[in-house]
Design a protein around this motif. Structure first.
Motif, PDB file in Angstrom:
ATOM      1  N   GLN A   5       0.830  -1.204   0.000  1.00 29.37           N
ATOM      2  CA  GLN A   5       0.000   0.000   0.000  1.00 29.37           C
ATOM      3  C   GLN A   5       0.865   1.255   0.000  1.00 29.37           C
ATOM      4  N   VAL A   6       1.930   1.247   0.797  1.00 29.56           N
ATOM      5  CA  VAL A   6       2.838   2.398   0.840  1.00 29.56           C
ATOM      6  C   VAL A   6       3.381   2.690  -0.550  1.00 29.56           C
ATOM      7  N   GLU A   7       3.860   1.644  -1.231  1.00 28.74           N
ATOM      8  CA  GLU A   7       4.449   1.828  -2.558  1.00 28.74           C
ATOM      9  C   GLU A   7       3.413   2.301  -3.566  1.00 28.74           C
ATOM     10  N   GLU A   8       2.233   1.723  -3.511  1.00 30.08           N
ATOM     11  CA  GLU A   8       1.173   2.094  -4.456  1.00 30.08           C
ATOM     12  C   GLU A   8       0.753   3.552  -4.266  1.00 30.08           C
ATOM     13  N   ARG A   9       0.607   3.972  -3.021  1.00 31.47           N
ATOM     14  CA  ARG A   9       0.191   5.351  -2.749  1.00 31.47           C
ATOM     15  C   ARG A   9       1.250   6.351  -3.224  1.00 31.47           C
ATOM     16  N   LEU A  10       2.517   6.034  -3.004  1.00 30.96           N
ATOM     17  CA  LEU A  10       3.578   6.949  -3.408  1.00 30.96           C
ATOM     18  C   LEU A  10       3.686   7.053  -4.929  1.00 30.96           C
ATOM     19  N   GLN A  11       3.436   5.948  -5.610  1.00 32.60           N
ATOM     20  CA  GLN A  11       3.485   5.969  -7.069  1.00 32.60           C
ATOM     21  C   GLN A  11       2.428   6.898  -7.646  1.00 32.60           C
ATOM     22  N   ASN A  12       1.312   7.034  -6.942  1.00 30.94           N
ATOM     23  CA  ASN A  12       0.207   7.866  -7.412  1.00 30.94           C
ATOM     24  C   ASN A  12       0.182   9.252  -6.768  1.00 30.94           C
ATOM     25  N   HIS A  13       1.213   9.553  -5.988  1.00 33.08           N
ATOM     26  CA  HIS A  13       1.232  10.817  -5.249  1.00 33.08           C
ATOM     27  C   HIS A  13       2.018  11.881  -6.004  1.00 33.08           C
ATOM     28  N   ALA A  82      26.090   3.949   7.183  1.00 33.85           N
ATOM     29  CA  ALA A  82      26.728   2.888   6.388  1.00 33.85           C
ATOM     30  C   ALA A  82      25.714   2.039   5.638  1.00 33.85           C
ATOM     31  N   LEU A  83      24.608   2.665   5.218  1.00 32.32           N
ATOM     32  CA  LEU A  83      23.604   1.967   4.419  1.00 32.32           C
ATOM     33  C   LEU A  83      24.012   2.030   2.949  1.00 32.32           C
ATOM     34  N   PRO A  84      24.370   0.895   2.342  1.00 29.67           N
ATOM     35  CA  PRO A  84      24.821   0.925   0.946  1.00 29.67           C
ATOM     36  C   PRO A  84      23.689   1.378   0.020  1.00 29.67           C
ATOM     37  N   PRO A  85      23.956   2.285  -0.903  1.00 30.30           N
ATOM     38  CA  PRO A  85      22.907   2.741  -1.823  1.00 30.30           C
ATOM     39  C   PRO A  85      22.239   1.602  -2.579  1.00 30.30           C
ATOM     40  N   GLU A  86      23.019   0.579  -2.926  1.00 25.29           N
ATOM     41  CA  GLU A  86      22.454  -0.537  -3.690  1.00 25.29           C
ATOM     42  C   GLU A  86      21.524  -1.413  -2.848  1.00 25.29           C
ATOM     43  N   ALA A  87      21.513  -1.191  -1.535  1.00 23.15           N
ATOM     44  CA  ALA A  87      20.633  -1.965  -0.652  1.00 23.15           C
ATOM     45  C   ALA A  87      19.270  -1.311  -0.484  1.00 23.15           C
ATOM     46  N   VAL A  88      19.071  -0.167  -1.151  1.00 18.91           N
ATOM     47  CA  VAL A  88      17.823   0.588  -1.008  1.00 18.91           C
ATOM     48  C   VAL A  88      17.093   0.640  -2.340  1.00 18.91           C
ATOM     49  N   ARG A  89      15.807   0.343  -2.301  1.00 17.44           N
ATOM     50  CA  ARG A  89      14.962   0.490  -3.495  1.00 17.44           C
ATOM     51  C   ARG A  89      14.073   1.715  -3.286  1.00 17.44           C
ATOM     52  N   ILE A  90      14.316   2.751  -4.055  1.00 21.35           N
ATOM     53  CA  ILE A  90      13.551   3.990  -3.921  1.00 21.35           C
ATOM     54  C   ILE A  90      12.144   3.784  -4.483  1.00 21.35           C
ATOM     55  N   ILE A  91      11.132   4.189  -3.700  1.00 20.50           N
ATOM     56  CA  ILE A  91       9.751   3.979  -4.139  1.00 20.50           C
ATOM     57  C   ILE A  91       8.979   5.295  -4.287  1.00 20.50           C
ATOM     58  N   GLY A  92       9.595   6.413  -3.962  1.00 16.51           N
ATOM     59  CA  GLY A  92       8.894   7.687  -4.151  1.00 16.51           C
ATOM     60  C   GLY A  92       9.380   8.743  -3.187  1.00 16.51           C
ATOM     61  N   GLN A  93       8.628   9.818  -3.125  1.00 13.58           N
ATOM     62  CA  GLN A  93       8.971  10.899  -2.213  1.00 13.58           C
ATOM     63  C   GLN A  93       7.709  11.620  -1.769  1.00 13.58           C
ATOM     64  N   THR A  94       7.849  12.369  -0.677  1.00 10.51           N
ATOM     65  CA  THR A  94       6.737  13.192  -0.212  1.00 10.51           C
ATOM     66  C   THR A  94       7.115  14.661  -0.404  1.00 10.51           C
ATOM     67  N   GLY A  95       6.254  15.558   0.045  1.00  9.98           N
ATOM     68  CA  GLY A  95       6.436  16.969  -0.256  1.00  9.98           C
ATOM     69  C   GLY A  95       7.617  17.604   0.460  1.00  9.98           C
ATOM     70  N   SER A  96       8.216  18.582  -0.186  1.00  8.32           N
ATOM     71  CA  SER A  96       9.319  19.328   0.420  1.00  8.32           C
ATOM     72  C   SER A  96       8.811  20.129   1.611  1.00  8.32           C
ATOM     73  N   VAL A  97       9.700  20.309   2.583  1.00  2.00           N
ATOM     74  CA  VAL A  97       9.403  21.113   3.768  1.00  2.00           C
ATOM     75  C   VAL A  97      10.581  22.060   3.998  1.00  2.00           C
ATOM     76  N   VAL A  98      10.341  23.091   4.785  1.00  4.50           N
ATOM     77  CA  VAL A  98      11.385  24.075   5.057  1.00  4.50           C
ATOM     78  C   VAL A  98      11.827  23.939   6.509  1.00  4.50           C
ATOM     79  N   LEU A 178       2.840   9.186   6.736  1.00  4.18           N
ATOM     80  CA  LEU A 178       1.798   8.296   7.258  1.00  4.18           C
ATOM     81  C   LEU A 178       0.425   8.654   6.695  1.00  4.18           C
ATOM     82  N   ASN A 179       0.139   9.948   6.607  1.00  5.16           N
ATOM     83  CA  ASN A 179      -1.159  10.375   6.084  1.00  5.16           C
ATOM     84  C   ASN A 179      -1.327  10.005   4.617  1.00  5.16           C
ATOM     85  N   ILE A 180      -0.270  10.162   3.834  1.00  3.67           N
ATOM     86  CA  ILE A 180      -0.332   9.876   2.400  1.00  3.67           C
ATOM     87  C   ILE A 180      -0.456   8.384   2.128  1.00  3.67           C
TER      88      ILE A 180
END
Length: 211
Positions: A5-13, A82-98, A178-180
């Motif tokens: 659900q998290v991945e699906e919501r971010l894809q459509n956000h 020390a989290l290797p970049p190749e160990a992460v699958r990016i699924i989206g992003q949320t809105g920028s904040v200041v 969480l809201n998204i």
């Protein structure tokens, strides 16, 4: 099911953007792909000049050599935990904040293997810890910090988890995520969505927390 659900919501956000012309930064919101998904947090070392002792997602300022903000989030995560970049699958992003220090911060969301070994960069951090995603969906674990800024009241969310307090900008980014993605429906009226927020630096006061 929760991660799906998290991945699906971010894809459509469609993430919010802030036309603030501020220096850019990015954080990674790392989620483990365990049967009980967890979020990974850090705690800043007490000797740091800024954000000392505060809970945060791994991340930092964008370097001129960074290809994009995803690169920033992954580079900083490798440097801090020390989290290797190749160990992460990016699924989206949320809105920028200041941030109150005048940075436009973009949260990047990624899924990582639950058993990925992590190591804190002790020059910047004193702790890495994980919190079950479900913990934040229990309203009994939510408190609000009342902020008054320029004669306007804000209800700022925060969470206690053991010895850790998740508040401020990290809590704002967490709650929006969480809201998204998980229909948390947590009240979020934050000055961090306004490009004028950094110019108000030092002009707010916080009041007591309510459960």
């Amino acid at each position: 099911m929760m991660l799906h659900q998290v991945e699906e919501r971010l894809q459509n956000h469609q993430p919010r953007t802030i036309d603030a012309q501020l220096p850019e930064a990015a954080v990674l919101i790392p989620i483990t792909n365990a049967s009980e998904p967890e979020l990974v947090f850090t705690r800043r070392a007490p000797h740091m000049n800024t954000h000392s002792g505060e809970v945060a997602f791994p991340g930092g300022k964008r370097d001129l050599s960074d290809r994009d903000l995803i690169h920033t989030a992954l580079r900083e995560s490798f440097e801090e935990i020390a989290l290797p970049p190749e160990a992460v699958r990016i699924i989206g992003q949320t809105g920028s904040v200041v941030s109150r220090f005048g940075l436009e911060v973009t949260p990047i969301v990624g899924i990582m293997e639950a058993d990925t070994p992590l190591r804190a960069n002790m020059a910047e951090l004193d702790r890495i810890f994980k919190v079950p995603l479900s913990y934040f969906l229990d309203k009994d674990n939510l408190t609000f910090n009342h902020w008054k800024l320029r004669n306007q009241d804000y209800m700022m969310p925060s969470f206690y988890y053991g010895e850790y307090l998740i508040w401020g900008l990290t809590a704002v980014m967490l709650v929006e995520f969480l809201n998204i993605t998980l229909d948390a429906d947590i009240l979020l009226n934050a000055p961090h969505f306004n490009s004028h927020f950094p110019r108000a630096k030092g002009m707010f006061q916080s009041c007591s927390m309510d459960g």
